[in-house]
Design a protein around this motif. Sequence first.
Motif, PDB file in Angstrom:
ATOM      1  N   GLU A  85       0.813  -1.214   0.000  1.00  0.00           N
ATOM      2  CA  GLU A  85       0.000   0.000   0.000  1.00  0.00           C
ATOM      3  C   GLU A  85       0.846   1.263   0.000  1.00  0.00           C
ATOM      4  OE1 GLU A  85      -3.532   0.421   2.453  1.00  0.00           O
ATOM      5  OE2 GLU A  85      -3.327  -1.692   3.009  1.00  0.00           O
ATOM      6  N   LEU A  86       2.082   1.156   0.474  1.00  0.00           N
ATOM      7  CA  LEU A  86       2.946   2.328   0.561  1.00  0.00           C
ATOM      8  C   LEU A  86       3.800   2.530  -0.687  1.00  0.00           C
ATOM      9  CD1 LEU A  86       4.191   2.016   4.262  1.00  0.00           C
ATOM     10  CD2 LEU A  86       2.177   3.202   3.374  1.00  0.00           C
ATOM     11  N   ALA A  87       3.679   1.611  -1.647  1.00  0.00           N
ATOM     12  CA  ALA A  87       4.508   1.686  -2.858  1.00  0.00           C
ATOM     13  C   ALA A  87       4.409   3.036  -3.571  1.00  0.00           C
ATOM     14  CB  ALA A  87       4.153   0.548  -3.804  1.00  0.00           C
ATOM     15  N   PRO A  88       3.211   3.635  -3.739  1.00  0.00           N
ATOM     16  CA  PRO A  88       3.145   4.943  -4.416  1.00  0.00           C
ATOM     17  C   PRO A  88       3.934   6.035  -3.678  1.00  0.00           C
ATOM     18  CG  PRO A  88       0.983   3.925  -4.352  1.00  0.00           C
ATOM     19  CD  PRO A  88       1.866   3.108  -3.459  1.00  0.00           C
ATOM     20  N   LEU A  89       3.952   5.961  -2.345  1.00  0.00           N
ATOM     21  CA  LEU A  89       4.681   6.958  -1.576  1.00  0.00           C
ATOM     22  C   LEU A  89       6.193   6.783  -1.753  1.00  0.00           C
ATOM     23  CD1 LEU A  89       2.564   7.005   1.715  1.00  0.00           C
ATOM     24  CD2 LEU A  89       2.397   8.509  -0.267  1.00  0.00           C
ATOM     25  N   TRP A  90       6.633   5.523  -1.780  1.00  0.00           N
ATOM     26  CA  TRP A  90       8.052   5.260  -2.013  1.00  0.00           C
ATOM     27  C   TRP A  90       8.463   5.723  -3.402  1.00  0.00           C
ATOM     28  CZ3 TRP A  90      11.676   4.532   1.343  1.00  0.00           C
ATOM     29  CH2 TRP A  90      11.393   3.935   2.579  1.00  0.00           C
ATOM     30  N   GLN A  91       7.601   5.488  -4.383  1.00  0.00           N
ATOM     31  CA  GLN A  91       7.905   5.929  -5.742  1.00  0.00           C
ATOM     32  C   GLN A  91       8.010   7.446  -5.814  1.00  0.00           C
ATOM     33  OE1 GLN A  91       4.749   4.163  -8.040  1.00  0.00           O
ATOM     34  NE2 GLN A  91       5.518   2.073  -7.768  1.00  0.00           N
ATOM     35  N   ALA A  92       7.125   8.129  -5.091  1.00  0.00           N
ATOM     36  CA  ALA A  92       7.176   9.593  -5.069  1.00  0.00           C
ATOM     37  C   ALA A  92       8.488  10.069  -4.430  1.00  0.00           C
ATOM     38  CB  ALA A  92       5.984  10.146  -4.295  1.00  0.00           C
ATOM     39  N   PHE A 223       5.528  13.861   4.252  1.00  0.00           N
ATOM     40  CA  PHE A 223       4.347  13.322   3.604  1.00  0.00           C
ATOM     41  C   PHE A 223       3.097  13.819   4.326  1.00  0.00           C
ATOM     42  CE2 PHE A 223       7.585  10.287   2.301  1.00  0.00           C
ATOM     43  CZ  PHE A 223       7.300  10.133   0.955  1.00  0.00           C
ATOM     44  N   GLY A 224       2.259  14.553   3.603  1.00  0.00           N
ATOM     45  CA  GLY A 224       0.987  14.986   4.160  1.00  0.00           C
ATOM     46  C   GLY A 224      -0.132  14.121   3.606  1.00  0.00           C
ATOM     47  N   GLY A 225      -1.243  14.089   4.313  1.00  0.00           N
ATOM     48  CA  GLY A 225      -2.395  13.350   3.808  1.00  0.00           C
ATOM     49  C   GLY A 225      -2.241  11.848   3.859  1.00  0.00           C
ATOM     50  N   THR A 226      -1.334  11.350   4.707  1.00  0.00           N
ATOM     51  CA  THR A 226      -1.217   9.897   4.867  1.00  0.00           C
ATOM     52  C   THR A 226      -1.626   9.530   6.291  1.00  0.00           C
ATOM     53  OG1 THR A 226       0.303   8.005   4.905  1.00  0.00           O
ATOM     54  CG2 THR A 226       1.246  10.142   5.422  1.00  0.00           C
ATOM     55  N   GLY A 227      -2.407   8.466   6.409  1.00  0.00           N
ATOM     56  CA  GLY A 227      -2.817   8.001   7.724  1.00  0.00           C
ATOM     57  C   GLY A 227      -1.860   6.987   8.312  1.00  0.00           C
ATOM     58  N   ASP A 228      -0.752   6.734   7.616  1.00  0.00           N
ATOM     59  CA  ASP A 228       0.209   5.745   8.091  1.00  0.00           C
ATOM     60  C   ASP A 228       1.273   6.422   8.947  1.00  0.00           C
ATOM     61  OD1 ASP A 228       1.286   2.830   7.653  1.00  0.00           O
ATOM     62  OD2 ASP A 228       3.007   4.177   7.457  1.00  0.00           O
ATOM     63  N   SER A 232       4.396   9.002   7.784  1.00  0.00           N
ATOM     64  CA  SER A 232       4.208  10.383   8.227  1.00  0.00           C
ATOM     65  C   SER A 232       5.433  10.916   8.962  1.00  0.00           C
ATOM     66  CB  SER A 232       2.977  10.485   9.145  1.00  0.00           C
ATOM     67  OG  SER A 232       3.220   9.870  10.398  1.00  0.00           O
ATOM     68  N   GLU A 233       6.278   9.999   9.456  1.00  0.00           N
ATOM     69  CA  GLU A 233       7.463  10.426  10.202  1.00  0.00           C
ATOM     70  C   GLU A 233       8.713  10.514   9.329  1.00  0.00           C
ATOM     71  OE1 GLU A 233       7.732   7.712  13.468  1.00  0.00           O
ATOM     72  OE2 GLU A 233       6.055   8.634  14.548  1.00  0.00           O
ATOM     73  N   LEU A 234       8.583  10.172   8.045  1.00  0.00           N
ATOM     74  CA  LEU A 234       9.733  10.262   7.144  1.00  0.00           C
ATOM     75  C   LEU A 234       9.844  11.673   6.581  1.00  0.00           C
ATOM     76  CD1 LEU A 234       9.557   6.927   5.109  1.00  0.00           C
ATOM     77  CD2 LEU A 234      10.562   7.380   7.348  1.00  0.00           C
ATOM     78  N   ARG A 235      11.083  12.057   6.268  1.00  0.00           N
ATOM     79  CA  ARG A 235      11.327  13.384   5.701  1.00  0.00           C
ATOM     80  C   ARG A 235      12.322  13.277   4.558  1.00  0.00           C
ATOM     81  NH1 ARG A 235      13.604  15.334  11.033  1.00  0.00           N
ATOM     82  NH2 ARG A 235      13.709  13.098  11.230  1.00  0.00           N
ATOM     83  N   ILE A 236      12.113  14.105   3.565  1.00  0.00           N
ATOM     84  CA  ILE A 236      13.083  14.229   2.481  1.00  0.00           C
ATOM     85  C   ILE A 236      13.832  15.533   2.703  1.00  0.00           C
ATOM     86  CG2 ILE A 236      13.417  14.486   0.002  1.00  0.00           C
ATOM     87  CD1 ILE A 236      10.866  12.837  -0.387  1.00  0.00           C
TER      88      ILE A 236
END
Length: 264
Positions: A85-92, A223-228, A232-236
């Motif tokens: 489910e998190l694959a799209p976020l990792w791709q981003a 990451f905004g708008g994620t309920g995970d 939500s605690e990761l930063r770029i």
Amino acid sequence: MAEGFGAVLKKWRGLRRMSQMELALQAGVSARHLSFLESGRSRPSRGMVLRLSDELQMPGGARNQLLTAAGLAPAHVSRDLNDAELAPLWQAAEQMLAAHAPYPAMLIDRHWRLLDLNRAAAAMLGSSGISKGSSLLEALLGNAALRAALDNLEEVERHSLARLRTELAHFGADPVLEQAVARLQANVAASEALQQGVMPAVIPARYRMGGQVLSFFSTITQFGGTGDLAMSELRIEMLFPADGATRDVLEAMAGQGAADSAGG
């Protein structure tokens, strides 16, 4: 033993430096009712817990703790970072790291552990033995090669300490961040006491690399708008050149790397 709802609420109210009256006014409840909630004389509804969490600007993990302490189901889940489910976020995240070239960019977690980085960041940090999986906190505190490469180490330590204090206030109790704050504070106590005047608009980190000094300032994306909780605690963290000379060096390095790849 888990803390009760009233104790958790009072702790976070203290962290945000809000009186019962202030929090009650912002949440639209009476100070009497809030006092009853903290003392355990009243039990909160789920809506009340979430409203108080919003007013206290509590992160997802703390909201879960407050809900659980009230005997309610948590609002957020923490998936494994490899969950499909998190694959799209990792791709981003990967796209953002790659698109930031030829400047360094890194993906880090709440404890500053390096989860991913682009080629420019790998080239900059690799000489200090820092790679994917390394802790940037531990590197800043104890990696002799990195500390020697930082031309303005004391300034970077002061800036990192201020940032860590802000993050600790956001997350609440966190042994890893608390220990890092204590260690950094011991390092910079003297220089911090001597610091005077207005802070500059940009506080660059200056790295010695290949016989040159490269100057960077950074921006942080979350990451905004994620309920995970985990995501939500990761930063770029993206590093930008703070002067023209640094920009020219990085662009020249990127051009040479592209030429070498084409020639190979």
